[in-house]
Design an enzyme around this catalytic site. Structure first.
Site, PDB file in Angstrom:
ATOM      1  N   GLU A  18       0.874  -1.182   0.000  1.00 10.00           N
ATOM      2  CA  GLU A  18       0.000   0.000   0.000  1.00 10.00           C
ATOM      3  C   GLU A  18       0.906   1.225   0.000  1.00 10.00           C
ATOM      4  OE1 GLU A  18      -2.437   0.789   3.488  1.00 10.00           O
ATOM      5  OE2 GLU A  18      -3.546   2.364   2.446  1.00 10.00           O
ATOM      6  N   ASP A  40       5.086   4.672   3.640  1.00  9.91           N
ATOM      7  CA  ASP A  40       4.820   6.115   3.724  1.00  9.91           C
ATOM      8  C   ASP A  40       6.045   6.764   4.346  1.00  9.91           C
ATOM      9  OD1 ASP A  40       1.764   7.699   3.798  1.00  9.91           O
ATOM     10  OD2 ASP A  40       3.527   8.775   4.522  1.00  9.91           O
ATOM     11  N   ASP A  92      -1.436  12.248  -2.996  1.00  9.86           N
ATOM     12  CA  ASP A  92      -1.513  13.671  -3.320  1.00  9.86           C
ATOM     13  C   ASP A  92      -1.518  13.791  -4.845  1.00  9.86           C
ATOM     14  OD1 ASP A  92      -1.145  14.249  -0.545  1.00  9.86           O
ATOM     15  OD2 ASP A  92       0.963  13.736  -0.813  1.00  9.86           O
ATOM     16  N   THR A 129     -10.483   4.894   3.921  1.00  7.29           N
ATOM     17  CA  THR A 129      -9.290   5.412   4.604  1.00  7.29           C
ATOM     18  C   THR A 129      -9.628   6.752   5.266  1.00  7.29           C
ATOM     19  OG1 THR A 129      -8.469   6.716   2.761  1.00  7.29           O
ATOM     20  CG2 THR A 129      -7.831   4.384   2.788  1.00  7.29           C
ATOM     21  N   TYR A 166      -8.411   9.755   4.711  1.00  7.09           N
ATOM     22  CA  TYR A 166      -8.659  10.819   3.723  1.00  7.09           C
ATOM     23  C   TYR A 166      -9.943  10.550   2.947  1.00  7.09           C
ATOM     24  CZ  TYR A 166      -4.558  13.591   4.551  1.00  7.09           C
ATOM     25  OH  TYR A 166      -3.645  14.438   5.132  1.00  7.09           O
TER      26      TYR A 166
HETATM   27  C1  LIG Z   1      -3.402  12.232   1.137  1.00  5.95           C
HETATM   28  S1  LIG Z   1      -2.492  11.170   2.150  1.00  5.95           S
HETATM   29  C2  LIG Z   1      -3.377   9.631   2.043  1.00  5.95           C
HETATM   30  C3  LIG Z   1      -3.100   8.716   3.202  1.00  5.95           C
HETATM   31  C4  LIG Z   1      -3.940   7.423   3.234  1.00  5.95           C
HETATM   32  N1  LIG Z   1      -3.657   6.557   2.111  1.00  5.95           N
HETATM   33  C5  LIG Z   1      -5.398   7.752   3.273  1.00  5.95           C
HETATM   34  O1  LIG Z   1      -6.094   7.522   2.268  1.00  5.95           O
HETATM   35  O2  LIG Z   1      -5.871   8.234   4.315  1.00  5.95           O
HETATM   36  C6  LIG Z   1      -1.079  10.836   1.120  1.00  5.95           C
HETATM   37  C7  LIG Z   1       0.009  10.074   1.855  1.00  5.95           C
HETATM   38  O3  LIG Z   1       1.042   9.757   0.939  1.00  5.95           O
HETATM   39  C8  LIG Z   1       2.302   9.980   1.540  1.00  5.95           C
HETATM   40  N2  LIG Z   1       3.258  10.263   0.461  1.00  5.95           N
HETATM   41  C9  LIG Z   1       3.073  11.114  -0.569  1.00  5.95           C
HETATM   42  N3  LIG Z   1       4.145  11.098  -1.379  1.00  5.95           N
HETATM   43  C10 LIG Z   1       5.040  10.231  -0.820  1.00  5.95           C
HETATM   44  C11 LIG Z   1       6.325   9.789  -1.194  1.00  5.95           C
HETATM   45  N4  LIG Z   1       6.926  10.238  -2.289  1.00  5.95           N
HETATM   46  N5  LIG Z   1       6.949   8.898  -0.399  1.00  5.95           N
HETATM   47  C12 LIG Z   1       6.351   8.429   0.724  1.00  5.95           C
HETATM   48  N6  LIG Z   1       5.116   8.814   1.120  1.00  5.95           N
HETATM   49  C13 LIG Z   1       4.468   9.697   0.356  1.00  5.95           C
HETATM   50  C14 LIG Z   1       2.077  11.155   2.479  1.00  5.95           C
HETATM   51  O4  LIG Z   1       3.030  11.166   3.527  1.00  5.95           O
HETATM   52  C15 LIG Z   1       0.647  10.890   2.973  1.00  5.95           C
HETATM   53  O5  LIG Z   1       0.618  10.124   4.173  1.00  5.95           O
END
Ligand SMILES: C[S@@+](CC[C@H](N)C(=O)[O-])C[C@H]1O[C@@H](n2cnc3c(N)ncnc32)[C@H](O)[C@@H]1O
Length: 234
Positions: free
Chosen positions: A51, A76, A125, A201, A203
């Protein structure tokens, strides 16, 4: 940094189901876990599911409960969020749920050819500005890295609230003639909602509360040697 965050960070270092690694750890040599997840960590030969951008790891945890015969790894960079999933896995004795704290940019330092069976990308993101397109987790630069360790026929599943990322990913799929297995712009008004195991999730719940539709794509990376950017892409 708040006291609670600091406590979580120091606890995370001690969790047996968490690996933390930054650029310095993999700059010259791949991480020792590469090619050894099943032999050294899970101690079985079950399929491995990732994931990406797992946040608190809702999919990693839920899928580990539903599929004890598979191994799950939430990835993450944010340790504070990951602590929630990793702690739950320990408390619930989910030995098939592990976590990797690193930047996904370095992911090919952690997994060997054919080591992974399936990838979930949950609410990444969208990185809408064109100068950030290489940061999108479905950009060619990432998909080509995933190809290096995803088994032939292994599926990628994207769940997103972002219409922009959904269309962008669809363009990448068609530009590269990748095999698309499922495509719905409105998951919860489609026949496919059961495929996502009812997991919402953190978000996703925020987006649903605002009335946003959830988009879902399932595809493979098989048909293409080198995945390229969508030519007119922004
Ligand atoms: C919008 S949040 C979504 C979190 C979770 N999947 C949810 O749906 O609640 C995006 C997550 O992706 C992680 N993330 C984004 N780009 C990343 C990268 N290049 N390497 C590691 N983590 C990353 C961020 O730290 C964040 O926790």
């Amino acid at each position: 940094m708040g006291k609670d965050k600091l406590r979580r960070f120091s606890e995370l270092h001690t969790f047996p189901n968490v690996i933390e690694a930054d650029y310095e750890d993999v700059r010259e040599l791949d991480h020792a876990v590469k090619g050894n997840w099943n032999t050294n960590r899970f101690l079985n030969n079950h399929p491995v599911v990732l994931e990406l951008g797992c946040g608190k790891g809702e999919y990693t945890i839920k899928l580990a409960e539903v599929y004890p015969e598979k191994n799950f790894i939430g990835i993450d960079i944010k340790g504070n969020r990951m602590w929630v999933g990793a702690k739950k896995a320990i408390e619930d004795k989910l030995n098939n749920a592990h976590f990797l704290r690193t930047r996904i940019e370095f992911i090919d330092s952690f997994f060997a050819k054919d080591e992974v069976d399936e990838i979930w990308i949950t609410f990444p993101d969208p990185q809408m500005q064109s100068n950030r397109k290489r940061k999108r987790l479905t950009a060619p630069i990432f998909l080509n890295r995933y190809k290096e360790f995803l088994k032939p026929g292994g599926i990628v599943q994207l769940k997103t609230d972002s219409e922009f990322l959904y269309h962008y990913t669809n363009y990448i799929i068609s530009e590269n003639k990748l095999t698309k297995l499922i495509d719905t712009a409105d998951l919860y008004n489609s026949q496919y909602q059961d495929l996502t195991h009812g997991v919402k999730t953190h978000y996703e719940q925020l987006f649903l509360a605002k009335g946003q539709a959830i988009h879902y794509l399932q595809f493979t990376l098989d048909n293409c040697e080198n995945i390229v950017e969508y030519i007119d892409g922004k």
